[in-house]
Design a protein around this motif. Structure first.
Motif, short mmCIF file in Angstrom:
data_model
loop_
_atom_site.label_atom_id
_atom_site.label_comp_id
_atom_site.label_asym_id
_atom_site.label_seq_id
_atom_site.Cartn_x
_atom_site.Cartn_y
_atom_site.Cartn_z
N UNK A 138 19.33 4.04 37.01
CA UNK A 138 20.74 3.77 36.68
C UNK A 138 21.54 5.06 36.60
N UNK A 166 15.63 0.85 34.07
CA UNK A 166 15.62 2.09 33.29
C UNK A 166 15.65 3.37 34.11
N UNK A 167 15.14 3.30 35.31
CA UNK A 167 14.84 4.56 35.98
C UNK A 167 15.85 4.93 37.06
N UNK A 209 15.63 9.50 32.51
CA UNK A 209 14.99 8.47 33.33
C UNK A 209 13.70 8.99 33.95
N UNK A 210 13.74 10.27 34.36
CA UNK A 210 12.55 10.82 34.98
C UNK A 210 11.40 10.91 33.98
#
Lengths: 474, 311
Positions: free
Chosen positions: B310, B307-308, B3-4
C-alpha cells in the motif's frame, strides 16, 4: 618489546609500562597464555554469533568476513583525552564553519586562503547546496577523525571523515565483548563508559529536525541495504536508537515531504541519518544509475522538508586535497592555533612539492586525493620498485589527484598475533557529534590495528583489526 | 511498521516453518518407505509429487532414489525448498531485520544457519537422516520459543506468527494428502494392516501420535487421523488451529479496519469450526485438501495486498 624508534603505547620507548597501562601490563604478565587463547576463541565465537561481519568489496557479492578483534585494550589517560577532545571539537567546529561559508558567502576564498578553483572545481563541491540554510548551520553531524600518535603527547590528524564515517558499532561491540570476557578488568580500572553513544546520536539528530516537526520528530537510518559493507552497523545503530532502518525503496516523496511505506500507510520522516553517498541519494538529481536512493529527495531537502545527516556536499571538506588547508581553516574561522596538527603534506599539484615527492617516492606515503579505505595509496618504504614507477606515472598524469606525506612512525600497541604478543601499529578514530545545541564525543573511539608485522595500513578492508579503547577516569 | 519489514518477518516465519516441515515430510517418507517391502520407490516419488517438485528433482538428480531425494530435500543448494535453502532464506530475511528482532532471536537463527552451512553430504550421512531431521525440528522449536519469549507481542510478532501458521497449514494439508499420492504413484491401497502403520507414521511425523491416543483412546483409523489434523481446535498442527491463529493475528493487525485477508481466513476458519469430518470424507479428502491449498494461497496473496503493497 618496542620496535626501534617507534613509540609504544604500553612501553613508551624505554620498555617500562607507562602509567595508564600499569594495570594491564601486570594483567598481561600474570595471565597464563592458554587462558588468553581460550578467551580469544570465545571472542571470535561471540562476534560470529552476533554476526558482526562486514562485506568485502571486490570479493563475491555478500561475502561476510569477521573483523579480527584483539583482546589487549588500547588505553588513554584522562589528561591525554582532554587534550584530544579539545582538539577534535576545535577542528570539527572550524570545518562546519568552512562548509557553511563555501556554500554561502565564501569569505575564505575572498580572503585568499584557499583558491576558488580548488573548491569550485572539486567534484565533491555540490552547487545544489548554495544558499541552502540548514538547521543550526550544522553540516557534519557525525565526524570520524582519524588520529595517529608518534610520541608522548604528540598526536596528528591523519584524515577527516565527514561523509558517512563508519566503525562506531565496533567501538561499542568491542567494549561489550571485552566486558563479557574480562569483567574483572573493569572493576580494577576506571574506564569511561561509551554505551551512551546511540542515545547521544539520537538526541543530536532530533535537534536538527525541521521546525515543523518540533516536539516528536521521526528519525530513520537510511541504508544502501544488506549487501553494503557496513550494513551491520546501520542495523545496529537503528536498533540501538529505536528508529526504523529504511532502504530507498521504503521511501517516497509526495507533497514536498518524504514518507515511509508502512503497514498502516505512509508515515512522514523528518530526519534521515543516511549512510548512502551523495551520488546515490536522488537519481533525479545525481547519478541516475544508482537506484538506492529516493527520487525527489533533493528538492524536499532544499525546501527544508527533511533533514539529512550528514548534509549533502561535505566531501569537499574531507577531501585529501583540502586536508592540507585545515590548519589555516582553523586559524581563519576561530582565530586559534590548531590543538592537534596535521601530518606535513606535499601537494603534488605544486611544482616544488611535486619535484620533492618524485625524488623521494621510496620514503613517502602517496595517496589519491579522492581515495578512501586504504585503496589508491602507496606506502613508499613497503612498495616495490614497480609500484614506485606506477605512482610516478600516476602523479605525472594527474598531479592534483595526489598528495604525499612522510611515512610516520605510528605508535604501536601490544597485540596478540600468531607468534605471541607483539607490537603492532594503531590509529584512533573518535566520533564527534554535532547538533543544534552543541557538540559531543564519547570518550575514546575505535582503535584500529594493522595486524601484519610492520604494516601501517589499519583499514579493515585491508586486513586490519580492532581493539577496545579505554579512556581512564581520573 | 515498514511494509518491507513486515514482509521480512512474514517470510522469516514461513521459511523457518518450511524448513521444519521439510524435515517432517522427510521423516514420514522414510518411515513409510521402511514399511514397504520390495524396494519400490513409491513413497519417494509420492513425496516429490506432494511438493510439486518432480521436474525440478529430475533435472538435478535423474532417477528417484532414496539418497537422491534425501539430498534434494536437505542440502541441495539448487532446490529453493531444501532445508538448506529455507534456513538460508529465513536467515537472509532476519539479516534485514537486525534492527527489529531481538538479538537472541538473530543469534539463534544465525547459529542454526552457520551449523547448516558447514554441513556436507558425508557428514549428513554419518549423522543419519533421522537425527538430522530431529535437529532441524529442534532448531525450529527454538526459533519459535525465542520469538515467543523475547519479541514484544506486537505487530512484528503478529507478522512472524502469520508466516508460521500459514506455512504450517500448508504443510499439514500436504502431509494429509501423502496417502493419496502414494496410491497415485503405484503404492498399495486398502490393506488394513499397512494402513495402521501408514497413518501411524503420519501421526508421528506431525508429532501427534500421543495426542491421538490421548484424544481417542482407540485404534488408529484414517477418519480419526484426518479429524485430528483437520478439525481439532486443540491440536497445534491442525488446519483449524492454524486458521484460527492466522485469523487471530490478522484481527490484531487490522485494528478495526475491514481487511479482505482477515475475512478470507475467517470464512474458511468457520468452515473448519462447524464442519463435520464425514461430510468432508464423503466428498473426497483429496479434493478438500486441494481446496485448502487454494485458500492458503489466496490468504497469502491478500496479506501482501493488505499490508505490503500500500502507498
Amino acid at each position: 618489546m618496542a620496535t626501534d624508534g617507534v613509540f609504544d603505547e604500553m612501553f613508551g620507548r624505554d620498555g617500562h609500562a607507562r602509567t595508564p597501562y600499569e594495570n594491564i601490563a601486570r594483567w598481561l604478565a600474570e595471565t597464563p597464555p592458554d587462558q588468553f587463547e581460550s578467551k580469544r576463541e570465545q571472542a571470535d565465537l561471540l562476534f560470529r554469533r552476533i554476526g558482526i561481519t562486514f562485506n568485502v568489496y571486490g570479493s563475491s557479492a555478500g561475502t561476510e568476513r569477521l573483523i579480527p578483534f584483539d583482546v589487549i585494550p588500547r588505553i588513554l589517560a584522562a589528561r591525554e583525552w582532554r587534550t584530544l577532545e579539545a582538539g577534535l571539537f576545535q577542528r570539527v567546529k572550524a570545518l562546519q564553519m568552512f562548509l557553511q561559508d563555501i556554500y554561502h558567502d565564501q569569505h575564505i576564498i575572498r580572503a585568499g586562503i584557499i583558491p576558488a578553483s580548488h573548491i569550485l572545481r572539486n567534484d565533491l563541491y555540490r552547487p545544489e547546496m548554495k544558499n541552502i540554510r540548514l538547521p543550526g548551520d550544522v553540516y557534519v553531524h557525525i565526524a570520524g577523525i582519524d588520529v595517529v600518535r608518534v610520541a608522548e603527547g604528540e598526536f596528528y590528524v591523519l584524515e577527516d571523515n565527514l561523509r558517512t564515517p563508519s566503525g562506531v558499532s565496533y567501538m561499542l561491540e568491542d567494549r561489550a565483548v571485552m566486558m563479557r570476557l574480562f569483567p574483572k578488568l573493569f572493576q580494577d580500572n576506571a574506564v569511561a563508559p561509551v554505551d551512551h553513544y546511540p542515545a547521544e546520536l539520537l538526541r543530536q539528530l532530533r535537534s536538527v529536525a525541521p521546525e515543523r516537526a518540533a516536539g516528536a520528530p521521526t528519525v530513520a537510518v537510511l541504508t544502501p541495504g544488506p549487501y553494503n559493507s557496513a550494513y551491520f552497523e546501520h542495523a545496529f545503530l537503528a536498533e540501538e536508537m529505536g528508529v526504523e532502518l529504511v532502504e530507498g525503496q521504503d521511501l517516497f516523496v509526495r507533497d514536498d515531504a518524504v514518507w515511509m511505506r508502512t503497514t498502516r500507510g505512509p508515515r512522514r520522516v523528518d530526519v534521515l541519518y543516511r549512510r548512502l553517498d551523495d551520488d546515490c541519494l536522488d537519481p533525479l538529481a545525481f547519478n541516475p544509475d544508482c537506484l538506492l536512493g529516493v527520487p525527489g529527495l533533493l528538492s524536499v531537502y532544499r525546501n527544508g522538508g527533511v533533514s539529512l545527516a550528514n548534509a549533502i556536499g561535505t566531501g569537499v571538506a574531507d577531501d585529501k586535497s583540502t586536508y592540507p588547508y585545515v590548519p589555516d581553516i582553523i586559524r581563519f574561522y576561530l582565530g586559534e592555533e590548531p590543538l592537534i596538527g596535521n601530518v606535513p603534506t606535499y601537494r603534488c599539484g605544486r611544482p616544488d612539492d611535486r619535484a620533492y615527492v618524485l625524488e623521494h617516492l621510496p620514503e613517502l606515503v602517496v595517496k589519491e586525493t579522492q581515495g578512501s579505505g586504504g585503496y589508491g595509496m602507496m606506502v613508499g618504504p613497503k612498495a616495490t620498485r614497480e609500484e614506485h614507477e606506477k605512482f610516478r606515472r600516476l602523479i605525472l598524469d594527474d598531479p592534483d589527484g595526489y598528495i604525499a606525506q612522510p611515512t610516520l612512525a605510528l605508535s604501536t600497541c601490544p597485540t596478540f598475533v600468531d607468534e605471541g604478543v607483539a607490537p603492532r601499529h594503531v590509529d584512533l578514530r573518535p566520533f564527534v557529534l554535532t547538533g543544534k545545541d552543541g557538540m559531543a564525543v564519547v570518550p575514546g573511539g575505535l582503535t584500529r590495528v594493522a595486524l601484519t608485522r610492520g604494516s601501517l595500513v589499519v583499514n579493515s578492508s585491508q586486513g586490519g583489526g580492532t581493539k577496545d579503547t579505554w579512556v581512564l577516569e581520573d | 511498521m515498514l511494509s518491507r519489514t513486515a514482509d521480512n518477518l512474514f517470510w522469516m516465519g514461513r521459511y523457518m516453518e518450511r524448513a521444519e516441515n521439510m524435515a517432517r515430510i522427510l521423516d514420514v517418507t522414510q518411515r513409510l518407505s521402511l514399511q514397504t517391502h520390495g524396494g519400490a520407490h513409491a513413497e519417494w516419488t509420492a513425496m516429490l509429487a506432494l511438493l510439486c517438485a518432480e521436474e525440478a528433482y529430475a533435472e538435478r538428480h535423474g532417477a528417484v532414489t532414496e539418497n537422491g531425494v534425501a539430498a534434494f530435500l536437505t542440502l541441495d543448494r539448487g532446490n529453493p525448498s531444501s532445508i538448506w535453502s529455507c534456513v538460508r532464506a529465513a536467515r537472509e530475511n532476519a539479516r534485514s531485520l537486525r534492527a527489529t528482532i531481538p538479538v537472541e532471536m538473530w543469534e539463534s537463527l544465525n547459529t542454526t544457519w552457520l551449523a547448516l552451512r558447514d554441513l556436507d553430504e558425508t557428514a549428513l550421512q554419518q549423522r543419519g537422516l533421522r537425527e538430522f531431521s530431529d535437529w532441524v525440528k529442534e532448531r525450529s522449536h527454538l526459533f519459535r520459543g525465542v520469538a515467543h519469549a523475547t519479541m514484544l507481542h506486537n505487530e512484528a510478532f503478529a507478522f512472524t506468527r502469520l508466516g508460521t501458521f500459514l506455512e504450517r497449514a500448508d504443510n499439514t494439508t500436504r502431509l494429509l494428502d501423502t496417502k493419496h499420492y502414494v496410491v497415485e504413484a503405484g503404492g498399495k491401497d486398502n490393506d488394513p494392516a499397512a494402513a495402521y502403520y501408514e497413518w501411524g507414521a503420519l501421526l508421528r511425523s506431525a508429532g501427534a501420535f500421543r495426542a491421538y491416543h490421548q484424544t481417542y483412546h482407540d485404534v488408529i483409523t484414517p477418519a480419526r487421523v484426518a479429524e485430528l489434523l483437520v478439525l481439532r481446535a486443540d491440536m497445534p498442527r491442525s488446519l483449524r488451529f492454524c486458521f484460527d491463529k492466522v485469523t487471530e493475528n490478522l484481527t490484531a493487525l487490522a485494528e478495526g479496519r475491514p481487511l479482505e485477508s482477515e475475512r478470507l481466513s475467517g470464512e474458511f476458519g468457520a468452515r473448519l469450526r462447524y464442519g463435520r469430518m464425514e461430510r468432508i470424507l464423503n466428498a473426497g479428502l483429496h479434493d478438500f485438501l486441494e481446496e485448502v491449498l487454494d485458500r492458503i494461497a489466496a490468504v497469502g496473496l491478500q496479506i501482501s495486498r493488505d499490508f505490503l503493497m500500500i502507498v
